[in-house]
Design an enzyme around this catalytic site. Structure first.
Site, PDB file in Angstrom:
ATOM      1  N   CYS A   2       0.741  -1.109   0.175  1.00 32.52           N
ATOM      2  CA  CYS A   2       0.041   0.091   0.195  1.00 32.52           C
ATOM      3  C   CYS A   2       0.774   1.389   0.109  1.00 32.52           C
ATOM      4  O   CYS A   2       2.063   1.272   0.565  1.00 32.52           O
ATOM      5  CB  CYS A   2      -1.081   0.209   1.280  1.00 32.52           C
ATOM      6  SG  CYS A   2      -1.856  -1.214   1.448  1.00 32.52           S
ATOM      7  N   ARG A  27       3.126   0.215  -5.356  1.00 30.94           N
ATOM      8  CA  ARG A  27       2.921  -0.396  -4.139  1.00 30.94           C
ATOM      9  C   ARG A  27       1.389  -1.205  -3.758  1.00 30.94           C
ATOM     10  O   ARG A  27       1.361  -1.921  -2.921  1.00 30.94           O
ATOM     11  CB  ARG A  27       2.928   0.555  -3.156  1.00 30.94           C
ATOM     12  CG  ARG A  27       4.393   1.375  -2.943  1.00 30.94           C
ATOM     13  CD  ARG A  27       4.375   2.414  -1.926  1.00 30.94           C
ATOM     14  NE  ARG A  27       4.569   1.699  -0.624  1.00 30.94           N
ATOM     15  CZ  ARG A  27       5.824   1.317  -0.075  1.00 30.94           C
ATOM     16  NH1 ARG A  27       6.698   1.542  -0.883  1.00 30.94           N
ATOM     17  NH2 ARG A  27       5.850   0.766   1.092  1.00 30.94           N
ATOM     18  N   TRP A  75      -3.257  -2.406  -1.540  1.00 30.68           N
ATOM     19  CA  TRP A  75      -2.769  -3.653  -1.978  1.00 30.68           C
ATOM     20  C   TRP A  75      -3.436  -4.603  -0.757  1.00 30.68           C
ATOM     21  O   TRP A  75      -3.337  -4.558   0.272  1.00 30.68           O
ATOM     22  CB  TRP A  75      -1.364  -3.975  -2.082  1.00 30.68           C
ATOM     23  CG  TRP A  75      -1.132  -5.582  -2.418  1.00 30.68           C
ATOM     24  CD1 TRP A  75      -1.097  -5.831  -3.784  1.00 30.68           C
ATOM     25  CD2 TRP A  75      -0.735  -6.693  -1.975  1.00 30.68           C
ATOM     26  NE1 TRP A  75      -0.833  -7.071  -4.124  1.00 30.68           N
ATOM     27  CE2 TRP A  75      -0.410  -7.612  -2.980  1.00 30.68           C
ATOM     28  CE3 TRP A  75      -0.751  -6.906  -0.654  1.00 30.68           C
ATOM     29  CZ2 TRP A  75      -0.117  -9.126  -2.519  1.00 30.68           C
ATOM     30  CZ3 TRP A  75      -0.410  -8.289   0.076  1.00 30.68           C
ATOM     31  CH2 TRP A  75      -0.286  -9.298  -1.206  1.00 30.68           C
ATOM     32  N   ASN A 100      -0.380   1.608   6.073  1.00 31.53           N
ATOM     33  CA  ASN A 100       0.527   0.823   5.501  1.00 31.53           C
ATOM     34  C   ASN A 100       1.061  -0.160   6.369  1.00 31.53           C
ATOM     35  O   ASN A 100       1.575   0.140   7.094  1.00 31.53           O
ATOM     36  CB  ASN A 100       1.458   1.551   4.410  1.00 31.53           C
ATOM     37  CG  ASN A 100       2.605   0.622   3.983  1.00 31.53           C
ATOM     38  OD1 ASN A 100       3.723   0.686   3.874  1.00 31.53           O
ATOM     39  ND2 ASN A 100       2.107  -0.874   3.491  1.00 31.53           N
ATOM     40  N   GLY A 101       0.642  -1.490   6.125  1.00 27.27           N
ATOM     41  CA  GLY A 101       1.205  -2.571   7.257  1.00 27.27           C
ATOM     42  C   GLY A 101       0.024  -3.406   7.571  1.00 27.27           C
ATOM     43  O   GLY A 101      -0.982  -3.525   6.839  1.00 27.27           O
ATOM     44  N   GLU A 487      14.535 -17.058 -13.029  1.00 18.89           N
ATOM     45  CA  GLU A 487      14.131 -15.776 -13.018  1.00 18.89           C
ATOM     46  C   GLU A 487      13.457 -15.537 -14.104  1.00 18.89           C
ATOM     47  O   GLU A 487      12.354 -14.657 -14.216  1.00 18.89           O
ATOM     48  CB  GLU A 487      15.519 -14.804 -13.130  1.00 18.89           C
ATOM     49  CG  GLU A 487      15.252 -13.525 -13.208  1.00 18.89           C
ATOM     50  CD  GLU A 487      14.404 -12.661 -12.386  1.00 18.89           C
ATOM     51  OE1 GLU A 487      13.768 -13.194 -11.275  1.00 18.89           O
ATOM     52  OE2 GLU A 487      14.030 -11.565 -12.650  1.00 18.89           O
ATOM     53  N   LYS A 491       9.512 -14.115 -14.577  1.00 18.49           N
ATOM     54  CA  LYS A 491       9.051 -12.948 -15.233  1.00 18.49           C
ATOM     55  C   LYS A 491       7.940 -13.194 -15.944  1.00 18.49           C
ATOM     56  O   LYS A 491       6.769 -12.654 -16.027  1.00 18.49           O
ATOM     57  CB  LYS A 491      10.229 -12.365 -16.325  1.00 18.49           C
ATOM     58  CG  LYS A 491      11.340 -11.885 -15.439  1.00 18.49           C
ATOM     59  CD  LYS A 491      11.062 -10.397 -15.415  1.00 18.49           C
ATOM     60  CE  LYS A 491      11.755  -9.911 -14.272  1.00 18.49           C
ATOM     61  NZ  LYS A 491      11.322 -10.508 -12.626  1.00 18.49           N
ATOM     62  N   GLU A 494       4.925 -13.483 -13.710  1.00 23.95           N
ATOM     63  CA  GLU A 494       4.342 -12.194 -13.175  1.00 23.95           C
ATOM     64  C   GLU A 494       3.595 -11.430 -13.998  1.00 23.95           C
ATOM     65  O   GLU A 494       2.702 -10.996 -13.961  1.00 23.95           O
ATOM     66  CB  GLU A 494       5.408 -11.452 -12.772  1.00 23.95           C
ATOM     67  CG  GLU A 494       6.105 -11.773 -11.530  1.00 23.95           C
ATOM     68  CD  GLU A 494       7.563 -11.003 -11.335  1.00 23.95           C
ATOM     69  OE1 GLU A 494       7.684 -10.616 -10.225  1.00 23.95           O
ATOM     70  OE2 GLU A 494       8.409 -10.904 -11.956  1.00 23.95           O
ATOM     71  N   HIS A 510      14.033 -36.575 -13.948  1.00 22.84           N
ATOM     72  CA  HIS A 510      13.371 -37.118 -12.689  1.00 22.84           C
ATOM     73  C   HIS A 510      12.082 -36.765 -12.557  1.00 22.84           C
ATOM     74  O   HIS A 510      11.676 -36.801 -11.429  1.00 22.84           O
ATOM     75  CB  HIS A 510      14.379 -36.646 -11.592  1.00 22.84           C
ATOM     76  CG  HIS A 510      15.758 -37.118 -11.663  1.00 22.84           C
ATOM     77  ND1 HIS A 510      15.889 -38.414 -11.433  1.00 22.84           N
ATOM     78  CD2 HIS A 510      16.938 -36.430 -11.908  1.00 22.84           C
ATOM     79  CE1 HIS A 510      17.197 -38.616 -11.654  1.00 22.84           C
ATOM     80  NE2 HIS A 510      17.801 -37.660 -12.014  1.00 22.84           N
ATOM     81  N   LYS A 610       5.042  -3.907  -5.961  1.00 19.61           N
ATOM     82  CA  LYS A 610       6.438  -4.150  -6.094  1.00 19.61           C
ATOM     83  C   LYS A 610       7.455  -4.362  -4.815  1.00 19.61           C
ATOM     84  O   LYS A 610       8.151  -4.692  -4.622  1.00 19.61           O
ATOM     85  CB  LYS A 610       6.826  -2.597  -6.798  1.00 19.61           C
ATOM     86  CG  LYS A 610       8.265  -2.738  -7.135  1.00 19.61           C
ATOM     87  CD  LYS A 610       8.824  -1.884  -8.210  1.00 19.61           C
ATOM     88  CE  LYS A 610      10.366  -2.256  -8.673  1.00 19.61           C
ATOM     89  NZ  LYS A 610      10.500  -3.559  -9.142  1.00 19.61           N
TER      90      LYS A 610
HETATM   91  C1  G6P Z   1       7.899  -8.279  -4.868  1.00 16.53           C
HETATM   92  C2  G6P Z   1       8.340  -8.103  -6.438  1.00 16.53           C
HETATM   93  C3  G6P Z   1       9.397  -8.653  -6.977  1.00 16.53           C
HETATM   94  C4  G6P Z   1      10.610  -8.622  -6.095  1.00 16.53           C
HETATM   95  C5  G6P Z   1      10.114  -9.024  -4.575  1.00 16.53           C
HETATM   96  C6  G6P Z   1      11.363  -8.982  -3.540  1.00 16.53           C
HETATM   97  O1  G6P Z   1       7.295  -9.660  -4.945  1.00 16.53           O
HETATM   98  O2  G6P Z   1       7.285  -8.257  -7.055  1.00 16.53           O
HETATM   99  O3  G6P Z   1       9.764  -8.217  -8.237  1.00 16.53           O
HETATM  100  O4  G6P Z   1      11.956  -9.388  -6.421  1.00 16.53           O
HETATM  101  O5  G6P Z   1       9.057  -8.238  -3.942  1.00 16.53           O
HETATM  102  O6  G6P Z   1      11.668  -7.456  -3.676  1.00 16.53           O
HETATM  103  P1  G6P Z   1      12.770  -6.480  -2.894  1.00 16.53           P
HETATM  104  O7  G6P Z   1      12.535  -5.206  -3.101  1.00 16.53           O
HETATM  105  O8  G6P Z   1      13.084  -7.174  -1.707  1.00 16.53           O
HETATM  106  O9  G6P Z   1      13.942  -6.946  -3.931  1.00 16.53           O
END
Ligand code: G6P
Length: 615
Positions: A2, A27, A75, A100-101, A487, A491, A494, A510, A610
């Site tokens: 948030c 956020r 969020w 926020n929290g 990764e 991606k 996501e 396996h 994010k």
């Molecule tokens: C969220 C984001 C990811 C990120 C992760 C860790 O899940 O969507 O893209 O890698 O948080 O975030 P940080 O700020 O700790 O790298």
């Protein structure tokens, strides 16, 4: 997560709050809301489900104005995304809160408040916060005192902005566990979850410490620490420009950030790799004044803790640390590490990796581990973040603001930062100065190689067309390219919502190979790292079972024997140690183009945020 923003000024704050929300939207974007106190001392509140755009459209119909206000982009954690659950929350049309929290003991407080006669209009944990402030206002009749008493009852994490209709020139803000900055204007103050939200109105910021409460008026600011003492907190001048957070010529932030990588990789080495030597000063100075040299000298093992994309950077670092620096390394996701009973070997450097430096799980893991050791290092992109402030050493990734939810430039700069750690620890274990010099000379050559990959965008886009109607994909890699496969799969999940799993190529046999048929494509990545023959065999095994393979391969790899069901895209020749950085770029572009073709919201994919500042 948030995002919260607030303002107390002598001008109409509605446009400032709205712009702040737009900048905080990364956020969370389940709902947005604003409340301002008008000149008749009435609180006007507008809330909408969905993005900030919905809120700003609503405000076109219903122009609310005032010199004091708070706003929020959500969020969802407790309660679905709905107008009733949207912030700001209000009690008796008199006190207003943005939060926020998570207030973890909200059920207990809710029960007490219901018994006291408070009426609830939402399912959120936050609503107890506003009622608790109102509860104490009845006793104290002073907003600051009421907030101080209320937060003492909260368990969990919070950054709060609170206003009351009875005090038209007062904003009370406090934080514990969630980030909050105060923007200092001329005769006006602002609060926000991050500094970038306020760049259009100020460049001067105060970063609140854990437990601080700020009493803010247009002409006065007083900050109290968690003991109730008045404290001075330094005002810092931000180097960010307001347009550092704009898309510029690009269609999406993600595409812009992918293209920024060549310059980011130059910036991160600036002043740190000098005359063929890597300087230990890159790691800063310990909180207790110990030098980086002294701390690094002590290290005998490394424990990496991170989440999401940052965790994948940690996985690459493990290969490097053991193979290049000869130092044992373990890597774990923070959400597991923080609750697991763990054994920390003596002299282990605990490395947290985080773009934001505010990820709740990573921060909590750091705080747990600080009970055991002060050998901590944060690899982070945000200098003022909690993770950086609370770690002994810090290695900044200097990637600049990353707005796209899918992390790109933050990841590749984390990899370079971790390579610096490999060199710093390696040289203490006999890693030859020449090897270090070559490693970083090759790292300095990466920007040009990345530019070449970026020029192949159209080819990668053409591949992406094959994926738009698919629901599943597999990624494979070996060695340092296995984390890059992870990764790549993350991606794709996501931003294109295609289910994707990644495997070390040797593990396919396996189990996962049972999934292979003509409808399940495999994305393979292969550099000249000594494993290329092995991964080619794994590719043959897939092809023999009727599967299709999309191979990103070092241009030197002989692919003539792979046949027509293996599509190949050449990646410029790169040293095997640096391959994970270069091969990240086609992975990013590939998921970007698939998402673009699927028409998803690339920068703000559904259900994600994010900066994950809640558990
Ligand atoms: C969220 C984001 C990811 C990120 C992760 C860790 O899940 O969507 O893209 O890698 O948080 O975030 P940080 O700020 O700790 O790298």
């Amino acid at each position: 997560m948030c995002g919260i923003v607030g303002a107390v000024a002598e001008r109409n704050v509605t446009p400032i709050l709205l712009e702040g929300l737009r900048r905080l939207e990364y956020r969370g974007y389940d709902s947005a809301g604003i409340a301002v106190l008008d000149q008749d001392e009435c609180i006007n509140r507008v809330r909408r489900v969905g993005k900030v755009k919905e809120l700003s459209d609503a405000l076109q119909q219903n122009d609310i104005r005032g010199v004091l206000g708070v706003a929020h982009t959500r969020w969802a954690t407790h309660g679905e995304p709905s107008e009733k659950n949207a912030h700001p929350h209000m009690c008796n049309k008199s006190v207003v809160i943005v939060h926020n929290g998570i207030i973890e003991n909200h059920s207990v407080l809710r029960e007490q408040q219901i018994n006291e006669g408070f009426e609830f209009t939402s399912q959120t944990d936050t609503e107890v916060a506003v009622h608790q402030v109102e509860h104490y206002l009845k006793i104290e009749d002073d907003l600051l005192k009421a907030v101080r008493l209320a937060v003492a009852d909260f368990e969990g994490a919070y950054a709060l902005g609170v206003i009351s209709k009875k005090e038209n020139n007062r904003l009370v803000a406090t934080r514990r566990g969630s980030p909050l900055v105060i923007g200092v204007g001329i005769g006006e103050y602002f609060i926000a979850s991050d500094a970038a939200a306020l760049l259009p109105v100020t460049r001067r910021f105060i970063y609140l410490e854990e437990g601080d409460i700020a009493d803010i008026r247009t002409n006065a600011l007083t900050i109290y620490n968690d003991k109730g003492d008045i404290v001075e907190r330094e005002i810092k001048e931000s180097e960010l420009s307001a347009d550092a957070t704009s898309k510029g010529e690009y269609r999406h932030f993600m595409l812009k950030e992918i293209h920024e990588q060549p310059s980011c990789l130059i910036d991160i080495l600036e002043g740190r790799f000098v005359n063929g030597q890597l300087l230990d000063s890159a790691f800063g100075i310990g909180i207790d004044g110990r030098s980086a040299v002294e701390i690094l000298d002590q290290v005998k093992a490394v424990q990496i803790i991170a989440c999401g994309t940052s965790y994948h950077a940690g996985l690459v670092a493990r290969y490097w640390l053991e193979a290049i620096a000869g130092i044992p390394c373990r890597v774990e996701v923070a959400s597991e590490y923080r609750y697991r009973k763990t054994v920390l070997m003596d002299d282990t450097l605990v490395v947290t990796i985080s773009q934001s430096g505010e990820t709740a799980d990573t921060l909590a893991a750091l705080r747990e581990i600080k009970e055991l050791t002060n050998l901590t290092l944060a690899v982070c992109n945000v200098p003022e973040s909690s993770l950086v402030r609370e770690s002994e050493l810090k290695l900044m990734t200097r990637a600049g603001p990353e707005i796209g939810v899918a992390s790109t430039k933050a990841f590749t700069t984390q990899l370079i930062a971790l390579l610096m750690l490999v060199a710093a620890l390696g040289k203490r274990r006999g890693l030859a100065a020449d090897k270090i010099k070559t490693l970083f000379q090759q790292a300095q050559a990466l920007p040009a190689l990345i530019e070449q990959v970026l020029q192949n965008k159209a080819d990668i886009d053409a591949w992406s067309e094959h994926f738009t109607d698919l629901d599943n994909a597999i990624f494979i890699g070996r060695g340092t390219l296995f984390p890059i496969a992870l990764e790549g799969a993350l991606k794709l999940k996501e931003i294109s919502y295609i289910h994707a799993d990644a495997y070390p190529a040797g593990e396919l046999k396996h189990g996962p190979i049972a999934l292979i048929d003509q409808d399940l494509p495999t994305i393979a990545i292969a550099s000249m790292d000594g494993y290329e023959g092995k991964i080619k065999s794994n590719i043959q095994e897939i092809l023999a079972r009727g599967g299709k393979v999309y191979l990103f391969a070092d241009e030197r790899l002989d692919v003539s024997d792979l046949g027509e069901n293996c599509y190949v895209m050449k990646v410029p020749a790169v040293d095997a140690d640096l391959a994970p950085i270069l091969f990240s770029i086609p992975m990013q572009l590939f998921s970007y183009f698939v998402a673009l073709r699927k028409g998803t919201d690339v920068d703000q994919p559904r259900n994600l945020a994010k900066s994950v500042t809640v558990e």
